[in-house]
Design a protein around this motif. Structure first.
Motif, mmCIF file in Angstrom:
data_model
loop_
_atom_site.group_PDB
_atom_site.id
_atom_site.type_symbol
_atom_site.label_atom_id
_atom_site.label_comp_id
_atom_site.label_asym_id
_atom_site.label_seq_id
_atom_site.Cartn_x
_atom_site.Cartn_y
_atom_site.Cartn_z
ATOM 1 N N LYS A 57 -54.429 99.139 10.449
ATOM 2 C CA LYS A 57 -53.733 99.428 9.183
ATOM 3 C C LYS A 57 -53.821 98.248 8.221
ATOM 4 C CE LYS A 57 -50.162 102.501 10.856
ATOM 5 N NZ LYS A 57 -48.879 102.393 11.516
ATOM 6 N N LYS A 58 -53.676 97.051 8.764
ATOM 7 C CA LYS A 58 -53.587 95.863 7.908
ATOM 8 C C LYS A 58 -54.950 95.389 7.406
ATOM 9 C CE LYS A 58 -51.290 91.377 7.767
ATOM 10 N NZ LYS A 58 -50.509 90.379 8.482
ATOM 11 N N TYR A 59 -55.964 95.461 8.257
ATOM 12 C CA TYR A 59 -57.213 94.785 7.920
ATOM 13 C C TYR A 59 -58.442 95.680 7.765
ATOM 14 C CZ TYR A 59 -54.870 90.363 8.928
ATOM 15 O OH TYR A 59 -54.018 89.285 8.899
ATOM 16 N N LEU A 60 -58.327 96.948 8.122
ATOM 17 C CA LEU A 60 -59.541 97.772 8.120
ATOM 18 C C LEU A 60 -59.427 98.954 7.165
ATOM 19 C CD1 LEU A 60 -60.271 97.987 11.973
ATOM 20 C CD2 LEU A 60 -60.986 96.222 10.358
ATOM 21 N N PHE A 61 -60.573 99.475 6.780
ATOM 22 C CA PHE A 61 -60.620 100.756 6.065
ATOM 23 C C PHE A 61 -61.786 101.543 6.643
ATOM 24 C CE2 PHE A 61 -64.341 100.304 3.304
ATOM 25 C CZ PHE A 61 -64.549 98.934 3.335
ATOM 26 N N LYS A 62 -61.742 102.838 6.402
ATOM 27 C CA LYS A 62 -62.768 103.696 6.981
ATOM 28 C C LYS A 62 -63.856 104.003 5.958
ATOM 29 C CE LYS A 62 -62.432 106.681 10.853
ATOM 30 N NZ LYS A 62 -61.939 107.859 11.506
ATOM 31 N N ASN A 63 -65.091 103.910 6.394
ATOM 32 C CA ASN A 63 -66.224 104.359 5.586
ATOM 33 C C ASN A 63 -66.969 105.385 6.432
ATOM 34 O OD1 ASN A 63 -68.190 104.441 3.511
ATOM 35 N ND2 ASN A 63 -69.497 103.109 4.743
ATOM 36 N N GLY A 64 -66.826 106.641 6.103
ATOM 37 C CA GLY A 64 -67.367 107.680 6.973
ATOM 38 C C GLY A 64 -66.624 107.664 8.290
ATOM 39 N N TYR A 65 -67.364 107.550 9.372
ATOM 40 C CA TYR A 65 -66.722 107.513 10.691
ATOM 41 C C TYR A 65 -66.568 106.081 11.217
ATOM 42 C CZ TYR A 65 -71.516 106.916 12.277
ATOM 43 O OH TYR A 65 -72.793 106.436 12.447
ATOM 44 N N LYS A 66 -66.941 105.088 10.385
ATOM 45 C CA LYS A 66 -66.883 103.689 10.853
ATOM 46 C C LYS A 66 -65.764 102.910 10.158
ATOM 47 C CE LYS A 66 -71.443 102.656 10.274
ATOM 48 N NZ LYS A 66 -72.700 101.925 10.543
ATOM 49 N N TYR A 67 -65.302 101.879 10.835
ATOM 50 C CA TYR A 67 -64.300 100.991 10.246
ATOM 51 C C TYR A 67 -64.966 99.712 9.732
ATOM 52 C CZ TYR A 67 -60.289 103.612 11.971
ATOM 53 O OH TYR A 67 -59.341 104.582 12.189
ATOM 54 N N SER A 68 -64.474 99.262 8.589
ATOM 55 C CA SER A 68 -64.968 98.027 7.994
ATOM 56 C C SER A 68 -63.776 97.130 7.663
ATOM 57 C CB SER A 68 -65.750 98.364 6.720
ATOM 58 O OG SER A 68 -66.213 97.195 6.075
ATOM 59 N N ILE A 69 -63.997 95.821 7.678
ATOM 60 C CA ILE A 69 -62.927 94.868 7.342
ATOM 61 C C ILE A 69 -62.689 94.871 5.823
ATOM 62 C CG2 ILE A 69 -62.287 92.420 7.338
ATOM 63 C CD1 ILE A 69 -63.932 92.111 9.934
ATOM 64 N N LYS A 70 -61.434 94.854 5.449
ATOM 65 C CA LYS A 70 -61.088 94.832 4.025
ATOM 66 C C LYS A 70 -61.552 93.526 3.372
ATOM 67 C CE LYS A 70 -56.938 97.695 4.439
ATOM 68 N NZ LYS A 70 -55.451 97.688 4.471
ATOM 69 N N GLU A 71 -61.694 93.608 2.048
ATOM 70 C CA GLU A 71 -62.049 92.420 1.270
ATOM 71 C C GLU A 71 -60.960 92.137 0.233
ATOM 72 O OE1 GLU A 71 -66.793 92.677 0.768
ATOM 73 O OE2 GLU A 71 -65.684 94.339 -0.084
ATOM 74 N N ARG A 72 -60.939 90.906 -0.232
ATOM 75 C CA ARG A 72 -60.074 90.525 -1.360
ATOM 76 C C ARG A 72 -60.957 90.339 -2.580
ATOM 77 N NH1 ARG A 72 -58.073 86.694 2.670
ATOM 78 N NH2 ARG A 72 -59.869 85.425 2.126
ATOM 79 N N LYS A 73 -60.425 90.716 -3.730
ATOM 80 C CA LYS A 73 -61.154 90.433 -4.966
ATOM 81 C C LYS A 73 -60.668 89.086 -5.489
ATOM 82 C CE LYS A 73 -63.016 92.714 -8.987
ATOM 83 N NZ LYS A 73 -62.762 91.968 -10.166
#
Ligand code: SF4
Ligand code: SF4
Length: 127
Positions: A57-73
């Motif tokens: 919940k805190k660090y990941l987001f979903k792209n399709g069926y995979k999880y990716s680490i969130k980024e900061r702008k």
């Protein structure tokens, strides 16, 4: 240079000393995906002393069926949530994803060396 890393099947080599002065161009810059698989999620969550669910919940987001680490702008740039500007390093280095461990030797770059050189100053032609 003897410190150069070479891998079979790649037309370039990598100088890891370049990381000392590069300001982590592979962890910052253009937005991108930093994929993590299930076992990596477990390992990084444990390293962060979080449950896999809370970590997701805190660090990941979903792209399709995979999880990716969130980024900061940051101004006009993006940086991985685990990039630490103060130390110019990775806060989860010991358990960083395979994608990070294998950079810059990705299949994608085998035929895109010029693109890779723009991203990574440690890459030079293997001659
Ligand atoms: S972009 Fe290349 S030189 Fe820079 S930190 Fe990443 S691997 Fe090292
Ligand atoms: S996990 Fe670490 S090595 Fe991978 S992109 Fe983020 S800061 Fe960089």
């Amino acid at each position: 240079m003897s410190d150069m890393i070479k891998k079979d099947g790649y037309d370039y080599k990598f100088n890891p000393l370049a990381c000392q002065t590069c300001q982590a161009k592979c962890c910052t810059g253009e937005s991108g995906y930093i994929y993590v698989n299930a076992s990596e999620i477990e390992a990084i969550a444990a390293f962060c002393t979080l449950s896999a669910e809370d970590f997701t919940k805190k660090y990941l987001f979903k792209n399709g069926y995979k999880y990716s680490i969130k980024e900061r702008k940051v101004q006009e740039s993006y940086e991985c949530a685990f990039y630490d500007r103060a130390s110019n390093g990775c806060l989860i280095y010991d358990v960083r994803p395979q994608q990070c461990k294998t950079f810059p030797f990705w299949d994608y770059f085998k035929t895109r060396v010029d693109e890779l050189k723009l991203e990574c100053p440690g890459v030079v032609d293997a001659i």
